[in-house]
Design a protein around this motif. Structure first.
Motif, mmCIF file in Angstrom:
data_model
loop_
_atom_site.group_PDB
_atom_site.id
_atom_site.type_symbol
_atom_site.label_atom_id
_atom_site.label_comp_id
_atom_site.label_asym_id
_atom_site.label_seq_id
_atom_site.Cartn_x
_atom_site.Cartn_y
_atom_site.Cartn_z
ATOM 1 N N VAL A 35 -34.380 21.503 77.161
ATOM 2 C CA VAL A 35 -34.113 19.989 78.072
ATOM 3 C C VAL A 35 -33.151 20.344 78.963
ATOM 4 O O VAL A 35 -33.431 19.840 80.077
ATOM 5 N N ILE A 47 -43.095 14.355 77.941
ATOM 6 C CA ILE A 47 -42.841 14.506 76.433
ATOM 7 C C ILE A 47 -43.722 14.255 75.566
ATOM 8 O O ILE A 47 -44.198 13.294 75.471
ATOM 9 N N LYS A 55 -38.891 10.871 70.957
ATOM 10 C CA LYS A 55 -39.506 11.225 72.656
ATOM 11 C C LYS A 55 -38.293 10.407 73.656
ATOM 12 O O LYS A 55 -37.745 10.962 74.250
ATOM 13 N N ILE A 58 -34.877 12.128 73.818
ATOM 14 C CA ILE A 58 -34.953 13.238 74.582
ATOM 15 C C ILE A 58 -35.117 12.947 75.998
ATOM 16 O O ILE A 58 -34.370 13.485 76.724
ATOM 17 N N ALA A 160 -43.840 9.909 78.466
ATOM 18 C CA ALA A 160 -44.124 10.371 77.094
ATOM 19 C C ALA A 160 -45.334 9.824 76.448
ATOM 20 O O ALA A 160 -45.761 8.697 76.817
ATOM 21 N N LEU A 187 -42.605 18.950 77.333
ATOM 22 C CA LEU A 187 -41.616 19.286 76.196
ATOM 23 C C LEU A 187 -42.228 18.888 74.865
ATOM 24 O O LEU A 187 -42.403 17.669 74.764
ATOM 25 N N SER A 188 -42.544 19.728 73.830
ATOM 26 C CA SER A 188 -43.103 19.370 72.637
ATOM 27 C C SER A 188 -42.167 18.894 71.445
ATOM 28 O O SER A 188 -41.292 20.007 71.044
ATOM 29 N N LEU A 189 -42.154 17.880 71.100
ATOM 30 C CA LEU A 189 -41.112 17.358 70.040
ATOM 31 C C LEU A 189 -41.664 17.680 68.623
ATOM 32 O O LEU A 189 -42.782 17.289 68.381
#
Ligand SMILES: Nc1ncnc2c1ncn2[C@@H]1O[C@H](COP(=O)(O)OP(=O)(O)OP(=O)(O)O)[C@@H](O)[C@H]1O
Length: 775
Positions: A35, A47, A55, A58, A160, A187-189
């Motif tokens: 991030v 995201i 999400k 983030i 997201a 971005l994988s949460l």
């Protein structure tokens, strides 16, 4: 500037970026590093992560670390705004751009300036808008609706989703070009299940946000570490929030958690659309009210009935909760009044009026408001309505059955055992009367199990009788006697034992004991039952018990071909007429017909049988007696020279019996058909038919039909010169029944007479049995 209003949630501008981001787990730390690396670029970011995983947190974090942290952060939930308003929301519009656009409006693309536009749930962005957003990203310009001038887009888009966007692209629900344009960085949460190490810190973080401080014991924390978190961090946060409101003290232990974890609602497992669909599927007309009731019930359940706490959970004042509960109490009172009124009308025999009152009660229950708390009233309404329907339309009424079945479903878990047994008895009667013997046996079995579980003697007696009665029609006569014995119902003496349904159970037991003993060839036992039934003298106050005794007596007298049949049937007819026992009147008339046929008064016999069976029994009971009717009527048709009609009747009855596994009088029906075939000149068919009857009777252990079939077969064999075969067939059948039969029984007398007339027959029989029956 006039801003058009709508019900959609307004986007939040400048949400608190200072909210701390919690997460020390390795996987979460790696994500935070990413991030911070991506944040300073002004590239688009996508995201991805499961619902409630953070999400938005983030997205804030990206904004906070971007070069434009002082600029606005605007979030727009693409799933929450109706499609027709979305475009104006994003792009803004000029005055008069569309109907109702009285003023101009600055869209979010302009409002965000050089800040971050967070497009949450981007997977739900309407297809029509997708190319427009793509153009903004590519040209960094946009044009408000109705405006001719383009404006510059200076901000950054962070999107997201919890959906698999690639799958949406494959399915044509999301444009591929937009997908690639948005996912410059992805971005994988991870879900909370993949970073359980963060759970303790998150618990502390959320606990500190509560109005009352909370502490978690270490076993509580480890319990939470092990729990399932389909709703991820949001689910954990709601749990702590609820504990903050509902826990009795500041310390939370693992034991206390059980209840809260079990009661967790998981709206995040479904999406808003699915949740709304589920609410729309609630029972009752008014879905808004139903949804509200559901929320109120749940809040009360969670707060263990504490109205103030429930109001807090719901976010309303205590007065609102009190008002709703007051309205419900009134409704419930009305329900009880209707139920009582229905009961009074039933007692007075006004079933139609009772049904009207009870139905009114049911309509009150249509919404969900009372369904949970008024379960008992609901059960009794359905049960009583079932009684009304069966009284009005007979035991087999579909409406009655459906009421009884619904009552059983509603009554699960209620302590209404006698009523539940009485419903089961009702269902059993209806199944039996409509010849659904397998289902009737299942219901009787259920009654036995319930009776055994509760140890209620009367219920068990009813259950054993129901099972024995079913077994009789299934043709298992030996098991009938064993079942009555197991239920302690045999040897009841002359006393009256009333079943829970108000029937004279001992009269019914004697009837089925007698009928089964007769079929098994235990004629003396059957005769004793007949005599015991006749001893049950009429009692003024119990005419129904007497009707039951007479029913058994006429039936047995008919089987024994007794001369008393006419007198008994006449007595039963009078009694039934006097008291309006329509079904019993039918039985009496039918057996009157049998007696008239025996005396050769054929036209009167036919009229009585038809009126009894079709006019009364079929109409008021069901088709249970069809085989007795077909057997006796077929004999009558043959006696009046209508063999083809007789054959058709017997064949139809056989089909019905086979289809329903009804075997009480199967041997007799096969004999009747064979007799019809013989009368029609089909000697081979008749002989074959009699052999089948013999085999069937043998298999069922039915003595009278076995001897009768053997006698008729022997008669045919002897007539065609096969005397040896005739003698063997007769001697075999008689030998199998020897020692159990009364010498005077007409079936046996006919058989022995025939055997005695065959060459060597008497000597052969006496030699084989060692008996001398004096032919
Ligand atoms: N790492 C975290 N630290 C602190 N709070 C968090 C964290 N992650 C999530 N939360 C909290 O959990 C809740 C849900 O987070 P958020 O709204 O960001 O999830 P989301 O993935 O965007 O959910 P949705 O898929 O429903 O849009 C919020 O109350 C947020 O404050």
């Amino acid at each position: 500037m006039d801003i058009p209003t709508h019900d959609a949630p307004q986007p939040r501008i400048g949400a608190d970026p200072a909210e701390r981001v919690i997460g020390q787990s390795a996987v979460f730390q790696r994500l935070l590093q990413l991030v911070r690396r991506v944040a300073p670029t002004d590239k688009t970011v996508l995201i991805w992560g499961p619902t409630g995983a953070g999400k938005e947190v983030i997205a804030h974090e990206l904004h906070r670390h971007s070069r434009l942290a002082g600029q606005p952060f605007i979030d727009l939930n693409c799933a929450a705004i109706p499609e027709h308003l979305m475009e104006a929301e994003l792009f803004g519009h000029a005055r008069g751009a569309f109907t109702g656009a009285q003023g101009s409006r600055v869209g979010l693309l302009a409002q965000v300036g050089r800040g971050t536009l967070f497009l949450d749930e981007i997977g739900e962005l309407p297809l029509a808008l997708q190319p427009k957003l793509l153009r903004v990203l590519e040209t960094r310009s946009f044009r408000p609706l109705g405006s001719v001038e383009s404006q510059h887009f200076a901000g950054r888009v962070v999107a997201a989703t919890h959906r698999d966007l690639q799958a949406a692209v494959r399915d044509g629900r999301f444009r591929e070009d937009l997908f690639y344009r948005l996912s410059v960085f992805v971005l994988s949460l991870p879900g909370l299940d993949q970073r359980r190490d963060d759970i303790p810190a998150l618990i502390d973080h959320f606990s500190a946000m509560q109005p009352r401080p909370l502490r978690f014991s270490s076993d509580a924390v480890s319990r939470l570490r092990q729990a399932r978190w389909p709703g991820n961090v949001r689910q954990l946060r709601s749990l702590v929030d609820r504990l903050g409101v509902l826990a009795d003290g500041p310390l939370i232990t693992a034991d206390m958690l059980g209840e809260f974890l079990e009661l967790q609602i998981h709206p995040w497992q479904t999406d808003a659309g699915e949740l709304a669909d589920a609410l729309l599927a609630l029972p009752g007309e008014n879905k808004l009210e139903a949804a509200e009731t559901l929320l109120l019930n749940r809040a009360l359940q969670l707060s263990r009935g504490n109205k103030t706490a429930a109001a807090r959970v719901l976010g309303v004042g205590r007065k609102v909760v009190e008002r709703r509960l007051g309205a419900r109490a009134d409704q419930r009172q009305r329900l009880r009044e209707l139920l009582a009124e229905g009961g009074r009308l039933i007692d007075g025999g006004d079933f139609a009026a009772a049904a009207r009152e009870l139905s009114r009660g049911l309509s009150l229950l249509e919404g969900v408001s009372l369904q949970r708390e008024a379960k008992e009233e609901h059960f009794h309404l359905l049960r009583q309505l079932g009684i009304c329907h069966s009284a009005q339309h007979g035991w087999s009424s579909a409406e009655a059955m459906s009421c009884y079945e619904s009552a059983l479903a509603v009554g699960k878990g209620l302590e209404c055992e006698p009523e539940i047994m009485s419903i089961l008895f009702g269902i059993w009667t209806s199944q039996l009367m409509s010849l659904e013997l397998d289902r009737a046996r299942g219901t009787a079995q259920q009654m036995l199990q319930r009776g055994q579980a509760t140890g209620d003697g009367s219920a068990l007696a009813d259950a054993h009788f129901a099972m024995a009665n079913t077994l009789f029609w299934l043709g298992d006569h030996a098991e009938v006697l064993a079942c009555l014995d197991r239920g302690g119902l045999l040897r009841g003496g002359a006393g009256r034992r009333m079943g829970t349904q108000g029937f004279d159970l001992s009269g019914l037991v004697l009837t089925f004991e007698g009928l089964s003993a007769f079929q098994l060839g235990h004629f003396s036992r059957a005769r004793l039952a007949l005599e015991a039934l006749l001893e049950r003298r009429p009692e003024e106050d119990q005419p129904f018990s007497y009707a039951i005794a007479l029913q058994g007596a006429v039936w047995l007298a008919c089987l024994f071909e007794d001369d008393s049949l006419g007198k008994l049937a006449g007595e039963m007819e009078q009694l039934s007429r006097r008291h309006g026992f329509a079904f019993y009147l039918g039985i009496a008339q039918f057996f009157q017909g049998c007696e008239l046929a025996r005396r050769g008064e054929h036209p009167q016999a036919e009229a009585a049988m038809e009126e009894g069976y079709r006019g009364q029994m079929l109409r008021h009971g069901g088709k249970l007696f069809h085989s007795v009717y077909a057997w006796k009527r077929c004999e009558l048709l043959l006696a009046t020279g209508r063999a083809d009609e007789g054959r058709q009747l017997a064949e139809h009855a056989l089909e019905l019996a086979m289809a329903h596994k009804e075997r009480a009088y199967l041997g007799e029906l096969l004999i009747a058909r064979a007799a019809a075939l013989r009368a029609l000149g089909d000697e081979a068919g008749a002989e074959q038919g009699l052999r089948s009857a013999l085999t069937m009777a043998e298999a069922l252990g039915a003595a009278p039909s076995r001897v009768e079939a053997a006698t008729r077969l022997a008669g045919m064999l002897a007539a065609s010169g096969r005397e040896e075969q005739a003698r063997a067939a007769l001697a075999n059948a008689l030998r199998a029944c020897d020692g159990r039969m009364e010498p005077a029984h007409p079936v046996l007398q006919r058989a022995r007479r025939l055997l005695g007339s065959l060459p060597g027959g008497r000597a052969d029989y006496n030699a084989r049995t060692g008996a001398n029956h004096g032919f």
